[in-house]
Write an enzyme that holds these catalytic residues in place. Sequence first.
Site, PDB file in Angstrom:
ATOM      1  N   ASP A  19       0.786  -1.196  -0.026  1.00  0.00           N
ATOM      2  CA  ASP A  19      -0.112   0.069  -0.013  1.00  0.00           C
ATOM      3  C   ASP A  19       0.705   1.377   0.040  1.00  0.00           C
ATOM      4  OD1 ASP A  19      -2.935   0.838   0.137  1.00  0.00           O
ATOM      5  OD2 ASP A  19      -1.979   1.768   1.972  1.00  0.00           O
ATOM      6  N   LEU A  20       1.941   1.251   0.528  1.00  0.00           N
ATOM      7  CA  LEU A  20       2.571   2.334   0.906  1.00  0.00           C
ATOM      8  C   LEU A  20       3.536   2.834  -0.387  1.00  0.00           C
ATOM      9  CD1 LEU A  20       4.258   4.770   2.632  1.00  0.00           C
ATOM     10  CD2 LEU A  20       6.039   3.173   3.021  1.00  0.00           C
ATOM     11  N   SER A  21       3.700   1.697  -0.976  1.00  0.00           N
ATOM     12  CA  SER A  21       4.503   1.806  -2.442  1.00  0.00           C
ATOM     13  C   SER A  21       3.647   2.588  -3.530  1.00  0.00           C
ATOM     14  CB  SER A  21       5.228   0.801  -2.954  1.00  0.00           C
ATOM     15  OG  SER A  21       5.520   0.718  -3.973  1.00  0.00           O
ATOM     16  N   HIS A 178       7.605  10.489   7.612  1.00  0.00           N
ATOM     17  CA  HIS A 178       7.487  11.477   6.754  1.00  0.00           C
ATOM     18  C   HIS A 178       6.949  12.816   7.070  1.00  0.00           C
ATOM     19  CE1 HIS A 178       3.193   9.400   7.869  1.00  0.00           C
ATOM     20  NE2 HIS A 178       2.928  10.689   7.313  1.00  0.00           N
ATOM     21  N   HIS A 240       6.085  11.068  15.030  1.00  0.00           N
ATOM     22  CA  HIS A 240       5.530  12.341  14.696  1.00  0.00           C
ATOM     23  C   HIS A 240       5.588  13.551  15.541  1.00  0.00           C
ATOM     24  CE1 HIS A 240       4.804  10.073  11.043  1.00  0.00           C
ATOM     25  NE2 HIS A 240       3.372   9.546  11.478  1.00  0.00           N
TER      26      HIS A 240
END
Length: 493
Positions: A19-21, A178, A240
Amino acid sequence: MAAAQFAAERLLLFGATGDLSRRKLLPSLCALDAEGLLPEKLKIIGTARSELDDAGFRDMARAALEEFLPADRRGGMAGFLNRLSYQALDASTLDGFDELAAKIEDAGTTEGGLAIFLSTAPSLFGPTIAGLEKAGLTGEKVRMCLEKPLGTDLASSAQINDAVAAAFPEERIFRIDHYLGKETVQNLLALRFANILFEPIWNSNVIEHVQITVAETVGLEGRVGFYDDAGALRDMVQNHMLQLLALVAMEPPTSFDATAVRDEKVKVLRALRQVTASETVTGQYRAGASNGKAVPGYDEELAEHGLGESQTETFTAIKAHVDNWRWKGVPFYLRTGKRMPQRVTEILVQFRSVPHSIFEGQKLKTGAGLQPNHLLIEIQPEENITLSLMAKVPGLDEDGVRLREVPLAITMPDAFAEAQRRIAYERLLLDLIKGDQTLFVRRDEVEAQWNWIDGIRAEWELHRVKPQTYTAGSWGPSGAIALTERDGVSWHE
């Protein structure tokens, strides 16, 4: 130590069909290619368990780009797809790594080196590193990028980092968060250190408190197993939110250099005071409404997947302190949760009131008073910076001056209308390829973060803290309001 300075001419993506890719990595790389930012010779090799050939992987990538990348950013997509190749691999065994090495060698020149992006389950980190070593893919011109989660506590994080460090020195390890790729997060550094206006007042003399909110409207969204093991504290706060806190609180680095910036961040993380149970609130959502639709509670979602009662928190609020000279006595209120009324990530810097008001006794605007200034840094869904100021309401006021709070706003998309709005991974992938570690997380940062988080979890266990329930679509349990209001503070909403 500075990162090894070589531009990678081959990029290896583990978990390339995941999914991330599909959502982030391939669209980011295609967008970079469309703007001519990727090295001309760069080849991208995908690997995962899926049995695909080069053509099958390119077809999958094309479908992902058409779904997740705006049409106006797909220029030259055919050329980008020609950069791609694929090698199936089960990373849990050593079998197949020699074939992967041969595929990488076939992809092109070795002069520029190899960058590896590892997006797999943490349990596969060790076997993957062992396989890469066996196949000769850990040499001096290879750098490794690790996607979270990097462990579930300090001990497991250290185990993962030890496994990676056995093959790669720190200057060739890129731990990704990210959030650090988002424009407004990077703009926080520019705001503080490129403007003489803010840095002289960026301390406890002028700042009363800081609020950091990361709110999500979604629930589990297919992450049941992972999220019930992690919870809000480990999923959001550990990485984060602590990175945002460190950027707000850090001392001025000597330069915009990876070592200098990260040295200052880790000092903040090590200065975090241990939190007591009374300085935290946890919550777990129940059935309610989100975006105008009825949604189930966390307990109901678990039941749908055959899971029983859980004490995992889907919300947490924390009152934190940075015990150093600059921030002594300034609380940092952190809040994150699922099924909140709106999706928002923001930092509010609340300044103190003026020491003496010359307007006492004057007629202020009805329902308003002399309000202290605040600086609001919005990170998502919109990227804006707003400074609140007090101003006189226009008019001829015979019986006094009327004041009102007015915003001085910088709407980033308007201020930089000519600039392309980017996916956060674009900046990070480009820096990985170039070898710039500034926006990546160093091992001592990760371990300082885990040390603080482990202390909070130990407090919860000692005092048998259980999540309070809150209705989906609300701002969390009532205890979160009480956490700030007993200090005379209200959450910014």
